[in-house]
Enzyme design. Structure first.
Site, PDB file in Angstrom:
ATOM      1  N   GLY A   1       0.755  -1.142   0.175  1.00 31.12           N
ATOM      2  CA  GLY A   1      -0.050   0.033   0.050  1.00 31.12           C
ATOM      3  C   GLY A   1       0.725   1.268   0.078  1.00 31.12           C
ATOM      4  N   ARG A   2       1.806   1.261   0.928  1.00 30.37           N
ATOM      5  CA  ARG A   2       2.595   2.757   0.876  1.00 30.37           C
ATOM      6  C   ARG A   2       3.666   2.760  -0.137  1.00 30.37           C
ATOM      7  NH1 ARG A   2       3.280  -0.959   4.863  1.00 30.37           N
ATOM      8  NH2 ARG A   2       5.348  -1.961   5.159  1.00 30.37           N
TER       9      ARG A   2
ATOM     10  N   GLU B   1       5.430   2.600   9.083  1.00 27.94           N
ATOM     11  CA  GLU B   1       4.906   1.159   8.746  1.00 27.94           C
ATOM     12  C   GLU B   1       5.848   0.404   8.215  1.00 27.94           C
ATOM     13  OE1 GLU B   1       1.348   0.923   6.171  1.00 27.94           O
ATOM     14  OE2 GLU B   1       0.257   1.498   7.891  1.00 27.94           O
TER      15      GLU B   1
ATOM     16  N   HIS C   1       9.782  28.894  12.882  1.00 27.55           N
ATOM     17  CA  HIS C   1       8.971  29.665  14.009  1.00 27.55           C
ATOM     18  C   HIS C   1       8.185  28.646  14.682  1.00 27.55           C
ATOM     19  CE1 HIS C   1      10.350  33.327  11.779  1.00 27.55           C
ATOM     20  NE2 HIS C   1      10.268  32.338  10.775  1.00 27.55           N
TER      21      HIS C   1
ATOM     22  N   LYS D   1      -7.760  -2.252  14.438  1.00 30.72           N
ATOM     23  CA  LYS D   1      -8.943  -2.431  13.578  1.00 30.72           C
ATOM     24  C   LYS D   1      -9.881  -3.463  13.988  1.00 30.72           C
ATOM     25  CE  LYS D   1      -6.368  -1.825   9.214  1.00 30.72           C
ATOM     26  NZ  LYS D   1      -6.248  -2.618   7.817  1.00 30.72           N
TER      27      LYS D   1
HETATM   28  O1  F6P Z   1      -3.052   1.106   7.530  1.00 26.69           O
HETATM   29  C1  F6P Z   1      -2.836  -0.040   7.185  1.00 26.69           C
HETATM   30  C2  F6P Z   1      -3.241  -0.353   5.642  1.00 26.69           C
HETATM   31  O2  F6P Z   1      -3.161  -1.662   5.638  1.00 26.69           O
HETATM   32  C3  F6P Z   1      -1.986   0.435   4.914  1.00 26.69           C
HETATM   33  O3  F6P Z   1      -0.845  -0.451   4.760  1.00 26.69           O
HETATM   34  C4  F6P Z   1      -2.605   0.734   3.671  1.00 26.69           C
HETATM   35  O4  F6P Z   1      -1.763   1.697   2.807  1.00 26.69           O
HETATM   36  C5  F6P Z   1      -4.093   1.260   4.119  1.00 26.69           C
HETATM   37  O5  F6P Z   1      -4.288   0.292   5.217  1.00 26.69           O
HETATM   38  C6  F6P Z   1      -5.094   1.067   3.081  1.00 26.69           C
HETATM   39  O6  F6P Z   1      -5.516  -0.236   2.672  1.00 26.69           O
HETATM   40  P1  F6P Z   1      -6.387  -0.336   1.439  1.00 26.69           P
HETATM   41  O7  F6P Z   1      -5.616   0.330   0.070  1.00 26.69           O
HETATM   42  O8  F6P Z   1      -6.329  -1.826   1.169  1.00 26.69           O
HETATM   43  O9  F6P Z   1      -7.755   0.274   1.644  1.00 26.69           O
END
Ligand code: F6P
Length: 538
Positions: free
Chosen positions: A266-267, A352, A383, A503
């Site tokens: 994802g990241r 992450e 600042h 979650k």
């Molecule tokens: O924060 C956890 C996570 O799984 C991230 O790694 C990911 O980028 C995000 O949630 C969103 O996940 P998705 O793209 O599956 O909605």
């Protein structure tokens, strides 16, 4: 094998004791060429790391460490499609997303680059149709706004890159990014938009993320409320995901879906179809330039010798700061208003990835891993929090980022901006001694207050101009830096199990909030839920 048992780690520990009294003032005084020597260039970026508290010996020892942990072999394994994300059994191939058409990269015997380019070509066609007005809304009107709904990697990258490249964007299109499950985010972002002229991109790798699916349902209701016909969804909603089944269940035709793959974290997904909103904003040509910049940095990372390799040098000087000088955070300070969201984006990328406390084999890690990443665009941060960086009791290493030329050259603004970059790193490194303070005629009681001890490490990254290409290279630079640090610590930088527990508990608690059933949490959580139940509909 734990990293602290390696010979190179032990040598660094001994060396850290030997050089503990050393000051950057002495290092510069004894080597007039230091500022010209301790720098490296790659993919359009210059890295000056001479203001890090390293000697030539420190660098040698750090490079020995990189070799002993096998950074080069580990990066070859990643770039070659091996399943280095062992806890999820996945390859890690974000680099394939920006590889040229003729590159040969395989996962499980499948050639992935043709699929990558097939999606890019579909995105290109769609982005062109939206930008030209050929793709119209349900009522036949031209689309004027694009709302990306996503969170984490499906939001932070697109927001950051859209803001960074706003100069290159089509100013007739309004881009909005909705991420928070707080209804305020959606309400405020669409309050001035017309559903008939709005395209919604639902971006989610899994297409199951609570925040995104909640916002997507609210967006569909908003659209249908205004247009009153289910068929409108096909003209106003597209999905970006790896999960075609869930996309279909949500009611988006998979013909309107842009896919990616489980080997894209994802990241690390901004350069996949997750970048669709960016491509629509800046156009396919600029998006490909952006990918080109990423690829250029990938080649630099794969090919440059370790001692001139930007991601490796940034990673190793970071390891030195975090594991041997005791720093626990990293301030990222872009001197560009366009890069205002870069620190927030890096927080997910770095924290992450390397916020881990067990090794790849599941043993408790016995050295510190990922730093706390934070920051803000300069000069605003000066600042606010720079006082602590200059005179606080903690050591805060900094990354300064700047450009030779502004995209908005107004009078002397840019020279003043860049003067501040150079001034800050100079002040942090050299400080101001009590003698210098006295020479200013400062009364004795004020001398300790006006003294700057200096010796505070920083790196400076410079490029000619903020362009899609230089932004792409900058992002890939940090991606690979994070990878190298994870390889040194021996952690899996590509999973994120640490986000799961919260979650699961939230899903359990959500229905409890509107019921009056028995609660079985700890006494604090029970009491908090009790308070909320009593007040939620007051
Ligand atoms: O924060 C956890 C996570 O799984 C991230 O790694 C990911 O980028 C995000 O949630 C969103 O996940 P998705 O793209 O599956 O909605």
């Amino acid at each position: 094998m734990q990293v602290q048992t390696l010979e190179s780690w032990k040598a660094l520990q001994a060396h850290a004791k030997e050089v503990s009294g050393q000051h950057l003032r002495d290092l510069f005084a004894s080597d007039p060429q230091r500022g010209e020597r301790l720098r490296a260039e790659g993919a359009g970026w210059l890295l000056d790391y001479s203001k890090q508290r390293v000697t030539d010996q420190t660098l040698q020892l750090l490079l020995n460490l990189a070799r002993e942990v096998g950074v080069e072999q580990r990066s070859a394994a990643m770039l070659g499609g091996e399943k280095i994300n062992v806890t999820e059994g996945r390859a890690v191939l974000h680099t394939a997303l920006r590889a040229p058409r003729d590159a040969d990269i395989q996962v499980d015997g499948e050639h992935v680059v043709p699929e990558v380019h097939a999606v890019l070509d579909r995105m290109t066609e769609f982005a062109r149709a939206v930008r030209s007005g050929e793709w119209r809304g349900f009522t036949g009107e031209r689309l004027r706004a694009v709302v990306n709904i996503g969170i984490g990697g499906s939001d932070l990258g697109p927001v950051m890159a859209y803001e960074a490249l706003e100069h290159y964007s089509d100013r007739d299109l309004t881009l909005r990014f909705v991420s928070n499950v707080d209804g305020t985010d959606f309400a405020e972002k669409v309050r001035d938009l017309d559903p008939a002229t709005t395209l919604v991109i639902v971006s989610s790798k899994t297409f199951t993320t609570l925040e995104t699916m909640t916002n997507a349902r609210t967006a569909r209701a908003w659209l249908l409320d205004a247009l009153g016909d289910d068929r409108a969804v096909a003209r106003h909603f597209v999905a970006v995901s790896t999960n075609a089944d869930e996309v279909q269940k949500f009611g988006i035709d998979t013909a309107n879906m842009f896919g990616f793959w489980d080997w894209v974290g994802g990241r690390y997904s901004l350069d996949s179809a997750i970048g669709l909103s960016l491509m629509i904003a800046v156009g396919p040509e600029q998006f490909r330039e952006f990918l080109g910049g990423m690829h250029e940095m990938d080649c630099h990372f794969a090919e440059a010798p370790l001692e001139q390799n930007l991601p490796v040098l940034m990673a190793l000087t970071g390891i030195w700061n975090h594991n041997f000088l005791g720093a626990c955070s990293l301030a990222v300070l872009p001197y560009s208003q366009y890069l205002r969201s870069f620190p927030a984006y890096l927080q997910q990328l770095d924290m992450e990835s390397n916020g881990k406390s067990v090794t790849l084999s599941g043993e408790r890690l016995s050295v510190d891993s990922g730093p706390i990443v934070w920051g803000q665009a300069g000069t605003n941060g000066q600042h606010a929090f720079y006082q602590l960086i200059h005179q606080g009791t903690r050591l805060i290493p900094c990354d300064f980022i700047g450009f030779a030329r502004s995209l908005n050259p107004l009078g002397e603004h840019h020279d003043l901006l860049m003067a501040n970059v150079f001034a800050q790193s100079e002040a942090l490194a050299f400080g101001k001694t009590p003698e210098q303070v006295r020479q200013d005629g400062t009364p004795e009681p004020l001398v300790p207050h006006k003294t700057f001890e200096g010796n505070r490490p920083s790196s400076t990254l410079l490029a000619q101009q903020l362009t899609p290409r230089s932004l792409g290279a900058l992002i890939a630079l940090y991606e690979h830096k994070v990878f190298v640090q994870g390889a040194v610590w021996g952690v899996n930088s590509f999973d994120q199990w640490g986000v799961e527990l919260g979650k699961v508990l939230a899903q359990q608690i959500a229905p409890e909030l509107s019921s009056d059933g028995q609660l079985s949490h700890d006494s604090s959580t029970n009491a908090l839920i009790g308070w909320y139940r009593a007040n939620r509909s007051a």
